[in-house]
Design a protein around this motif. Structure first.
Motif, short mmCIF file in Angstrom:
data_model
loop_
_atom_site.label_atom_id
_atom_site.label_comp_id
_atom_site.label_asym_id
_atom_site.label_seq_id
_atom_site.Cartn_x
_atom_site.Cartn_y
_atom_site.Cartn_z
N ILE A 1 0.85 -1.19 0.00
CA ILE A 1 0.00 0.00 0.00
C ILE A 1 0.88 1.24 0.00
CG2 ILE A 1 -1.77 1.30 1.23
CD1 ILE A 1 -2.71 -1.28 2.51
N SER A 2 0.67 2.14 -0.96
CA SER A 2 1.29 3.45 -0.91
C SER A 2 0.31 4.43 -0.28
CB SER A 2 1.67 3.93 -2.32
OG SER A 2 0.52 4.34 -3.04
N GLY A 3 0.85 5.49 0.33
CA GLY A 3 -0.04 6.42 1.03
C GLY A 3 -0.60 5.81 2.30
N SER A 4 0.15 4.89 2.92
CA SER A 4 -0.37 4.14 4.07
C SER A 4 -0.45 4.99 5.33
CB SER A 4 0.51 2.92 4.34
OG SER A 4 1.85 3.29 4.55
N SER A 5 0.10 6.19 5.32
CA SER A 5 -0.03 7.06 6.48
C SER A 5 -1.20 8.02 6.35
CB SER A 5 1.26 7.88 6.69
OG SER A 5 1.51 8.72 5.57
N GLY A 6 -1.87 8.02 5.20
CA GLY A 6 -3.00 8.91 4.98
C GLY A 6 -4.28 8.38 5.58
N LEU A 7 -5.36 9.12 5.41
CA LEU A 7 -6.65 8.77 6.00
C LEU A 7 -7.12 7.40 5.54
CD1 LEU A 7 -9.25 9.49 7.57
CD2 LEU A 7 -10.10 10.56 5.47
#
Length: 467
Positions: free
Chosen positions: A167-173
């Motif tokens: 998953i990329s952007g795994s720190s986002g909402l």
């Protein structure tokens, strides 16, 4: 009246006791089950339910920050685990989580939470704090039981073998919540990042060819990364960054996936309903034509950047996200404060807002991962889009506030420039035809129902009277 209080709640789950216990035991369970409206930060957790393991939370009570330290004191899988407060807002807090078999139903169990608690300051604390504590606990467990029930029902209705999912952007909402949910359902999550990271579950696939090769060991990739489109006014530089973070990075990722000897079976790549542009009252399906403004152009190029993966035989799904609702971020978080001060419609309020609950974003991604027949663009929106004025009125009712004060279009344009027309005033009436026709069961189709659930207005009363 005794100062010792008891709360008991039960919910039937579509899972065996073993499956339900495993859901609670996997890493990320606490993050998944903390209500989104609560001001709670997990400072420490060893990701264990074993006796002696501790969890440290930072929370607020009456606006005052404090730490809540709990220790697990019983561990008997798959029957129960229990914890007790060592320090925190209560004088006493003992919590038993139990999983009971349902007679003649192999894939069902009852989740039972039993809490014995006592407020500080004796009779005075009970007099002034008992009602607030009861309300908070009932709202918390209404949320926890609902999300647990829905997650396990989804896993039962749409079974999927354990997968390794990058998953990329795994720190986002979306990414952070998706990572937690997939982990709790028994999948392994790998985080895709731009810069090298020493953690073994982080792969810098854009900057390290060796780490890119490790994607050969993944069954699926979910690509969510991209510069926020709502973080500030759109200067020419910001617009370039918005475009490049989506188009260039997606093309690079897809070219990398295409080069692998063993390729992931599926790529789920974020997109947006902004691809349709401002379309008034027109009903928009996945087959509808694209628009001709900045966001529409970016979204069209974003989806086109996936072509190398498609040409390499990877199943590609472009998730066209509508307005994602969560009190943790996005449109709902930004509208909560104005709504509490009686804020109303944006502009004339006639524009259609195609919304989707964060829970259905996660459920929809699980659905497209599990269903091989789904490919190409998929509208991620509720089946029931709503006009902006009705959105404001519904939110106001849930908050017990009238939606009286509109925000005029000229004021929004003055404050936000081009972004105001694209994000707030544009009208897109989008229908999730692919999700519906492929059998996805939405958790929330009514806006008021979701807002009550997501903002803690639903309660789960105790099965027994307080002692």
């Amino acid at each position: 009246m005794s100062s010792i209080q008891q709360y008991i709640a039960e919910t039937k789950l579509s899972a065996s006791p073993e499956q339900a216990f495993a859901y609670h035991e996997r890493p990320g369970a606490l993050q998944r089950l903390v209500p989104p409206w609560e001001s709670v930060k997990i400072e420490h957790s060893d990701q264990s339910l074993h006796v002696g393991s501790q969890v440290v939370l930072k929370t607020k009570v009456a606006g005052v920050s404090l730490r809540w330290v709990a220790e697990h004191v019983q561990y008997d899988p798959p029957r129960l685990f229990a914890d007790t407060q060592l320090s925190g807002p209560f004088k006493r807090w003992d919590h038993r989580h139990e999983f009971h078999e349902v007679a003649d139903e192999a894939q069902s169990c009852r989740l039972r939470d039993e809490i014995t608690y006592e407020l500080p300051m004796g009779a005075l604390g009970n007099l002034f704090g008992s009602g607030k504590a009861c309300h908070t606990i009932e709202a918390m467990f209404a949320y926890r039981h609902r999300i647990t029930k829905d997650d396990l029902a989804m896993a039962s209705q749409t079974p999927m073998d354990p997968m390794r999912i990058a998953i990329s952007g795994s720190s986002g909402l979306v990414g952070s919540n998706l990572s937690s949910m997939l982990t709790l359902l028994g999948h392994e999550v790998v985080n895709l990042v731009r810069s090298p990271d020493p953690r073994p579950d982080h792969l810098a696939v854009w900057s390290d060819s060796n780490e890119l090769q490790q994607l050969s060991q993944c069954d699926a990739v979910v690509h969510l990364a991209g510069k926020s489109i709502a973080s500030g006014r759109w200067s020419d530089e910001v617009k370039r960054e918005i475009r490049d973070s989506r188009v260039i990075k997606t093309r690079q990722l897809c070219e990398g996936l295409a080069s692998l000897h063993k390729k992931p079976k599926v790529l789920v790549c974020a997109s947006a309903t902004g691809i349709y542009g401002d379309r008034g009252d027109e009903t928009l399906l996945e087959s509808s034509s694209t628009g001709d403004d900045f966001l529409a152009d970016v979204a069209a190029e974003w989806e086109a950047a996936c072509q190398p993966a498609i040409d390499a035989g990877i199943r590609v799904v472009n998730t066209r996200f509508g307005i994602i609702l969560s009190p943790q971020g996005g449109a709902l978080q930004k509208t909560l404060l104005p709504a509490k001060f009686c804020g109303g419609a944006l502009g004339n309020g006639q524009q259609w807002w195609s919304w989707i609950a964060i829970d259905d974003v996660l459920g929809g991604i699980h659905h497209v991962l599990a269903n091989d027949q789904v490919n190409g663009p998929v509208n991620f929106v509720s089946p029931n889009p709503i006009r902006n004025r009705d959105f404001a009125q519904t939110l106001g009712k849930v908050l017990n506030r009238p939606a009286l004060i509109p925000a005029p279009a000229f004021g929004l344009r003055l404050a936000l420039g081009e972004m105001a027309d694209a994000l707030l005033l544009a009208s897109t009436r989008v229908i999730p035809e692919v999700l519906t026709e492929t059998g996805y069961q939405f958790r929330f189709t009514d806006l008021a129902d979701y807002l009550k659930y997501g903002l803690g207005r639903v309660r789960l009363p105790s099965l027994e009277r307080n002692k």
